[in-house]
Design a protein around this motif. Structure first.
Motif, PDB file in Angstrom:
ATOM      1  N   ALA A 106       6.211 -17.141  39.522  1.00  0.00           N
ATOM      2  CA  ALA A 106       7.462 -17.287  39.669  1.00  0.00           C
ATOM      3  C   ALA A 106       7.982 -17.050  37.574  1.00  0.00           C
ATOM      4  O   ALA A 106       8.449 -17.256  37.428  1.00  0.00           O
ATOM      5  N   ARG A 107       7.252 -18.855  37.127  1.00  0.00           N
ATOM      6  CA  ARG A 107       7.160 -19.079  36.610  1.00  0.00           C
ATOM      7  C   ARG A 107       6.215 -18.242  35.138  1.00  0.00           C
ATOM      8  O   ARG A 107       6.558 -18.941  34.147  1.00  0.00           O
ATOM      9  N   ARG A 108       5.299 -17.588  35.153  1.00  0.00           N
ATOM     10  CA  ARG A 108       4.188 -17.031  34.563  1.00  0.00           C
ATOM     11  C   ARG A 108       4.133 -18.547  33.818  1.00  0.00           C
ATOM     12  O   ARG A 108       3.377 -18.586  32.808  1.00  0.00           O
ATOM     13  N   LYS A 109       3.549 -19.915  34.297  1.00  0.00           N
ATOM     14  CA  LYS A 109       2.846 -20.754  33.639  1.00  0.00           C
ATOM     15  C   LYS A 109       2.369 -21.863  34.512  1.00  0.00           C
ATOM     16  O   LYS A 109       3.177 -21.294  35.841  1.00  0.00           O
ATOM     17  N   ALA A 110       1.053 -22.568  33.749  1.00  0.00           N
ATOM     18  CA  ALA A 110       0.936 -23.272  35.593  1.00  0.00           C
ATOM     19  C   ALA A 110       1.873 -24.610  35.851  1.00  0.00           C
ATOM     20  O   ALA A 110       2.339 -24.867  34.829  1.00  0.00           O
ATOM     21  N   ARG A 111       1.657 -24.652  37.171  1.00  0.00           N
ATOM     22  CA  ARG A 111       3.327 -26.028  37.127  1.00  0.00           C
ATOM     23  C   ARG A 111       2.338 -26.777  36.969  1.00  0.00           C
ATOM     24  O   ARG A 111       0.092 -27.052  37.714  1.00  0.00           O
ATOM     25  N   PRO A 112       2.753 -28.189  36.940  1.00  0.00           N
ATOM     26  CA  PRO A 112       1.766 -29.294  36.730  1.00  0.00           C
ATOM     27  C   PRO A 112       1.484 -29.936  37.861  1.00  0.00           C
ATOM     28  O   PRO A 112       2.336 -29.593  38.616  1.00  0.00           O
ATOM     29  N   GLU A 113       0.537 -30.715  37.847  1.00  0.00           N
ATOM     30  CA  GLU A 113      -0.001 -30.232  39.089  1.00  0.00           C
ATOM     31  C   GLU A 113      -0.644 -31.913  39.227  1.00  0.00           C
ATOM     32  O   GLU A 113      -1.202 -31.950  37.958  1.00  0.00           O
ATOM     33  N   PRO A 114      -0.880 -33.316  40.077  1.00  0.00           N
ATOM     34  CA  PRO A 114      -1.329 -34.638  39.896  1.00  0.00           C
ATOM     35  C   PRO A 114      -2.724 -34.267  39.358  1.00  0.00           C
ATOM     36  O   PRO A 114      -3.584 -33.739  40.049  1.00  0.00           O
ATOM     37  N   GLU A 115      -3.394 -35.389  38.502  1.00  0.00           N
ATOM     38  CA  GLU A 115      -4.552 -35.166  38.393  1.00  0.00           C
ATOM     39  C   GLU A 115      -5.640 -35.777  39.253  1.00  0.00           C
ATOM     40  O   GLU A 115      -5.268 -35.876  39.905  1.00  0.00           O
ATOM     41  N   ASP A 116      -6.816 -34.919  39.216  1.00  0.00           N
ATOM     42  CA  ASP A 116      -7.696 -34.685  40.431  1.00  0.00           C
ATOM     43  C   ASP A 116      -8.441 -36.430  40.372  1.00  0.00           C
ATOM     44  O   ASP A 116      -8.935 -36.827  38.537  1.00  0.00           O
ATOM     45  N   LEU A 117      -8.610 -36.642  41.722  1.00  0.00           N
ATOM     46  CA  LEU A 117      -9.468 -37.668  41.653  1.00  0.00           C
ATOM     47  C   LEU A 117     -10.656 -37.508  41.873  1.00  0.00           C
ATOM     48  O   LEU A 117     -10.945 -36.725  41.946  1.00  0.00           O
ATOM     49  N   MET A 118     -11.304 -37.534  40.636  1.00  0.00           N
ATOM     50  CA  MET A 118     -13.040 -36.150  40.754  1.00  0.00           C
ATOM     51  C   MET A 118     -13.657 -36.679  41.652  1.00  0.00           C
ATOM     52  O   MET A 118     -14.089 -37.880  42.034  1.00  0.00           O
ATOM     53  N   LEU A 119     -13.750 -35.899  42.529  1.00  0.00           N
ATOM     54  CA  LEU A 119     -15.052 -35.859  43.552  1.00  0.00           C
ATOM     55  C   LEU A 119     -16.527 -36.137  43.751  1.00  0.00           C
ATOM     56  O   LEU A 119     -16.296 -34.690  42.726  1.00  0.00           O
ATOM     57  N   ASP A 120     -16.721 -37.036  43.294  1.00  0.00           N
ATOM     58  CA  ASP A 120     -18.639 -36.366  43.240  1.00  0.00           C
ATOM     59  C   ASP A 120     -19.695 -36.194  43.982  1.00  0.00           C
ATOM     60  O   ASP A 120     -18.458 -36.062  45.384  1.00  0.00           O
ATOM     61  N   ALA A 121     -20.641 -35.400  43.811  1.00  0.00           N
ATOM     62  CA  ALA A 121     -21.463 -34.712  45.088  1.00  0.00           C
ATOM     63  C   ALA A 121     -21.821 -35.609  45.771  1.00  0.00           C
ATOM     64  O   ALA A 121     -21.773 -35.958  47.372  1.00  0.00           O
TER      65      ALA A 121
END
Lengths: 211, 227
Positions: B133-148
């Protein structure tokens, strides 16, 4: 970041999850949540509730071929847009809004600087840089104004705001935020309507600087 | 991979899970957890939903049959929700397709100890709609990086699933007026109307559960950085 004391109000978390906020407010919520586990957990709770509502929604009929079409594409390379990582005092959502580059500050006088990140009919988002103990001109606003501290601190008539704290000011509040001592205050400010400054000079500045 | 082994030991994927019971429309059908009781999956004596089990199978084993089941369950619901939020019918199936492909590709980011599978898929769908709808990436919270090597304990996964089940039961007991509020908040059109009202739902317990998961994750990430 355990000492954040001013959080995103619950209705705003809910509307972030439901997708009812403007881009500028989305940016503030996403940035605060990046800094605050409390709000990350609350956001998760609202997502679980939204998931329950999704489960309960009456299913619509999908075309016959849709499932096969999706299954056939599982091995396609996913479209992935690289998202800039956090840098300096800017969590990932802000880093993305800045396109991964440091802010390009514009002076507003008295050492106060700003960097506009977004502006459209639904509202605006900008970074503010306020030297220690400097006041931002008294202003009111038609809609809501959100201010999230990224570095330093500020206080106004209502309270004291430290790193990670979010102030939600509605149209009743005409306030004079003053930066704290020590490091300059850098914050993310967003509105869902243009700000109103008191006095002639600030109004002129407002026109010139689009704040 | 530890997750995989642990889950394979604990989660018995029953043959019965192919049959997801028929759904009634609207929030009257919220007793999902109850209605799919037959398809519930045993894990350490407790239960996780079939959807959770399918999603874990997709994440850990790239299980296409489990993905097909996820599709059958979620695609009709995603389409319905997409249509309700104002997307033209012609685009709704494109969005469903995008979302289901994203579920497959982002499966590694799914953490059953911290997120309810339906909520996780809902988030992907909302973000996709907003991006378009915005043709723009929606701001999303930073990922907590999951390690393998990050492997949530099976009991955390079960506890999370139970909390989500509780929430569904609470939702099922709401008065019609409150149900409408919930529908409006999460399934309605995404107009910028801030209804500054509370949902009035007991979100506290699931919040505590997620917070516990986050604290554990933070602790594990800290330990990882030390090594």
């Amino acid at each position: 970041m355990t000492d954040i004391s001013h959080h995103v109000p619950d209705w705003m978390i809910r509307d972030y999850v439901g997708g009812a906020l403007s881009y500028a407010f989305d940016l503030v919520v996403a940035t605060h949540v990046s800094m605050c586990d409390e709000c990350r957990a609350r956001l998760g709770a609202h997502e679980a509730l939204a998931g329950a509502a999704l489960d309960a929604s009456g299913p619509a009929e999908v075309s016959d071929g849709l499932r096969d079409a999706v299954l056939a594409r599982l091995d396609d390379r996913p479209r992935q847009r690289p998202r800039p990582a956090a840098f300096g005092v800017f969590p990932a959502p802000l880093a993305e809004a800045l396109h991964g580059r440091p802010p390009r500050w514009r002076s507003l006088g008295l050492g106060v600087r700003q960097c506009i990140l977004h502006e459209d009919r639904t509202g605006s988002a900008r970074l503010l840089f306020i030297p220690p103990e400097q006041a931002v001109p008294e202003h009111g606003h038609r809609g809501l104004e959100l201010t999230l501290v990224l570095q330093g601190s500020f206080h106004d008539e209502t309270d004291q705001f430290e790193v990670g704290d979010l102030e939600v000011a509605d149209s009743d509040l005409t306030h004079v935020p003053v930066a704290g001592k020590g490091a300059p205050c850098i914050c993310l400010a967003a509105t869902n309507a243009p700000l109103r400054f008191k006095g002639f000079l600030p109004r002129l500045t407002q026109r010139l600087f689009r704040i | 991979m530890r997750v995989l082994i642990r889950m394979l030991n604990l989660v018995r994927l029953p043959a019965t899970v192919t049959t997801v019971p028929p759904f009634q429309g609207g929030l009257d059908g919220v007793f999902v957890a109850d209605r799919v009781q037959d398809g519930m999956t045993e894990a350490g004596g407790a239960e996780i939903s079939p959807q959770t089990a399918w999603m874990i199978a997709v994440r850990d084993r790239r299980d296409r049959a489990a993905f097909a089941r996820l599709f059958d369950y979620y695609a009709p619901r995603l389409k319905s929700v997409t249509l309700r939020s104002g997307t033209p019918a012609a685009e709704a199936e494109d969005i469903v397709q995008d979302v289901m492909l994203a579920v497959w590709h982002k499966a590694s980011q799914y953490d059953p100890a911290r997120a309810d599978v339906s909520g996780w898929i809902y988030r992907i769908a909302r973000n996709r709609q907003i991006d378009l709808a915005r043709r723009k990436a929606r701001p999303e919270p930073e990922d907590l990086m999951l390690d393998a090597s990050h492997a949530p304990e099976a009991d955390q996964i079960v506890a999370m699933a139970q909390e989500a089940g509780e929430l569904r039961r609470a939702l099922g007991q709401l008065a019609p007026e409150q149900k409408r509020l919930i529908e409006k908040a999460y399934l309605g059109d995404m107009s910028h109307v801030e209804i500054r009202e509370d949902t009035g739902l007991p979100l506290g317990t699931i919040k505590s559960r997620i917070r516990l998961g986050l604290e554990r994750l933070r602790y594990e990430l800290k330990e990882l950085r030390k090594t």
